[in-house]
Design an enzyme around this catalytic site. Structure first.
Site, PDB file in Angstrom:
ATOM      1  N   ASP A 292       4.395   5.606  -7.726  1.00 32.82           N
ATOM      2  CA  ASP A 292       3.427   4.789  -7.011  1.00 32.82           C
ATOM      3  C   ASP A 292       4.168   3.752  -6.176  1.00 32.82           C
ATOM      4  OD1 ASP A 292       1.087   3.626  -6.179  1.00 32.82           O
ATOM      5  OD2 ASP A 292       0.635   2.643  -8.081  1.00 32.82           O
TER       6      ASP A 292
ATOM      7  N   ASP B 270      -0.127   6.888  -1.250  1.00 29.66           N
ATOM      8  CA  ASP B 270       1.021   6.190  -1.839  1.00 29.66           C
ATOM      9  C   ASP B 270       1.286   6.499  -3.305  1.00 29.66           C
ATOM     10  OD1 ASP B 270      -1.308   4.924  -2.633  1.00 29.66           O
ATOM     11  OD2 ASP B 270      -0.424   2.931  -2.640  1.00 29.66           O
ATOM     12  N   GLU B 271       0.705   7.546  -3.847  1.00 32.19           N
ATOM     13  CA  GLU B 271       0.991   7.861  -5.244  1.00 32.19           C
ATOM     14  C   GLU B 271       0.800   9.356  -5.514  1.00 32.19           C
ATOM     15  OE1 GLU B 271      -1.788   6.453  -8.247  1.00 32.19           O
ATOM     16  OE2 GLU B 271      -3.266   6.014  -6.680  1.00 32.19           O
TER      17      GLU B 271
END
Length: 367
Positions: free
Chosen positions: A13, A108-109
């Site tokens: 993350d 983003d993860e």
């Protein structure tokens, strides 16, 4: 009987993704409180805040005006979703160079299943360390990683030591790791469920794990049994490699419930920009635009429109979404979440053929 190795799952993350990318792009912002989002005079909200800004109590989804009151010297930056999409594609490529078993959750993860990569010489922790180093070297950004035997525990672990964290939960230690955490940390436990649990004296994951299956099912149905399993660290869900996307969406929970049309339209516009940027980057267009709304009492509903001509721009998405929002507005209706989505995705080239066909038909048919 065939021996199946214990799964080794990473949850990677980014740390304050949008703000960190902006600090990377402009080194003068490093070490300073940065907030990414809409302008306060337009009732904008914070999309991302650097850790320097978070030290002043600034959080995502907070009204920008409130953020600047808490941190008057914060530096406000307009969001650049084209850039964020580009960075996301780069990091996902790094992930897939390690393993093909990658499940993106957002820009983003992502989850990575590295079970088959673990050897006596290289543990899952070693792989996680190398992953962090690779992202820093190639992208100049930091990620936090959780390592565990399941997706749910790995995701919780990745959030424990931000920024630039690495938290490893060894097999057999899941219950001990989870027990002291608040119940909101578990998947599926939102504010409403948390409130009901609190009223029953269930404040921590350990409290929840001590409840009987009968009690959980009586109070929460089958979802209660799933919560109980997760509280014990029992999660067999697999890392699902992403398939062809059927929809693109973005949503945001407001820091304060709102019935302000200007603020809601601004939020729809910014969410549409994220969706439109994603569509443009992928070279696809949408036949359907959807609007997701959640009221202050958690009532959730969607509205959608099938378009005559597919759209792929932020402006086109925003226009359709705003039209869907208009009849739902009322001074007595307060909204806590807004989402914009696009469905019926087709390649832009295919949409062009469709448009040409429609034009020919309107002109009297093909030759």
């Amino acid at each position: 009987m065939e021996f199946l190795p214990m799964r080794q799952i990473l949850h990677a993350d980014f740390d304050a993704f949008y703000a960190s990318v902006e600090q990377r792009e402009d080194p003068t912002l490093l070490g300073k409180p940065v907030v990414v989002g809409g302008r306060p005079e337009l009732r904008g909200v914070v999309a991302s805040a650097s850790y320097e800004a978070r030290g002043f109590g600034v959080r995502s989804a907070m009204p920008m005006r409130t953020a600047l009151q808490r941190c008057p010297h914060a530096i406000m930056v307009n969001a650049d979703f084209r850039l964020y999409n580009q960075v996301s594609r780069q990091v996902m490529s790094i992930f897939r160079n390690i393993t093909s078993l990658v499940e993106p959750l957002s820009l983003d993860e992502a989850f990575l299943d590295v079970t088959d990569l673990v050897t006596d010489e290289e543990s899952a922790t070693d792989i996680a360390i190398k992953l962090k180093e690779k992202v820093r070297a190639v992208l100049g950004l930091t990620i936090s990683v959780g390592v565990a035997s399941s997706k749910s525990v790995a995701k919780i672990a990745s959030d424990m030591d931000k920024p630039d964290g690495l938290t490893v939960v060894a097999c057999g230690e899941e219950r001990e790791f989870l027990a002291p955490l608040t119940v909101e940390k578990l998947w599926g436990v939102g504010p409403k469920t948390s409130e009901r649990l609190s009223q029953a004296g269930v404040l921590t994951v350990g409290d929840l794990s001590s409840k009987t299956n009968e009690w959980m099912q009586a109070n929460f149905g089958q979802v209660g049994l799933q919560m109980k399993r997760l509280s014990l660290g029992e999660d067999q869900s697999l890392v699902v490699v992403s398939r062809e996307r059927k929809s693109v969406s973005a949503e945001m929970t407001l820091a304060t419930d709102s019935n302000d049309p200007e603020a809601l339209y601004d939020l729809v516009r910014r969410l549409s920009d994220r969706v439109g940027t994603d569509l443009e980057y992928r070279g696809i267009v949408a036949k359907t635009v959807k609007l997701k709304l959640r009221l202050a009492d958690y009532t959730t509903f969607t509205r959608q429109e099938t378009l005559i001509s597919p759209v792929g721009s932020a402006e086109g998405i925003a226009e359709a979404a705003a039209k869907l929002l208009l009849p739902e507005l009322s001074t007595e209706r307060f909204f806590r979440l807004v989402g914009v989505g696009a469905g019926g995705l087709v390649p832009s080239s295919q949409a062009q053929i469709h448009m040409e066909s429609m034009i020919q038909l309107r002109l009297g048919g093909f030759e």
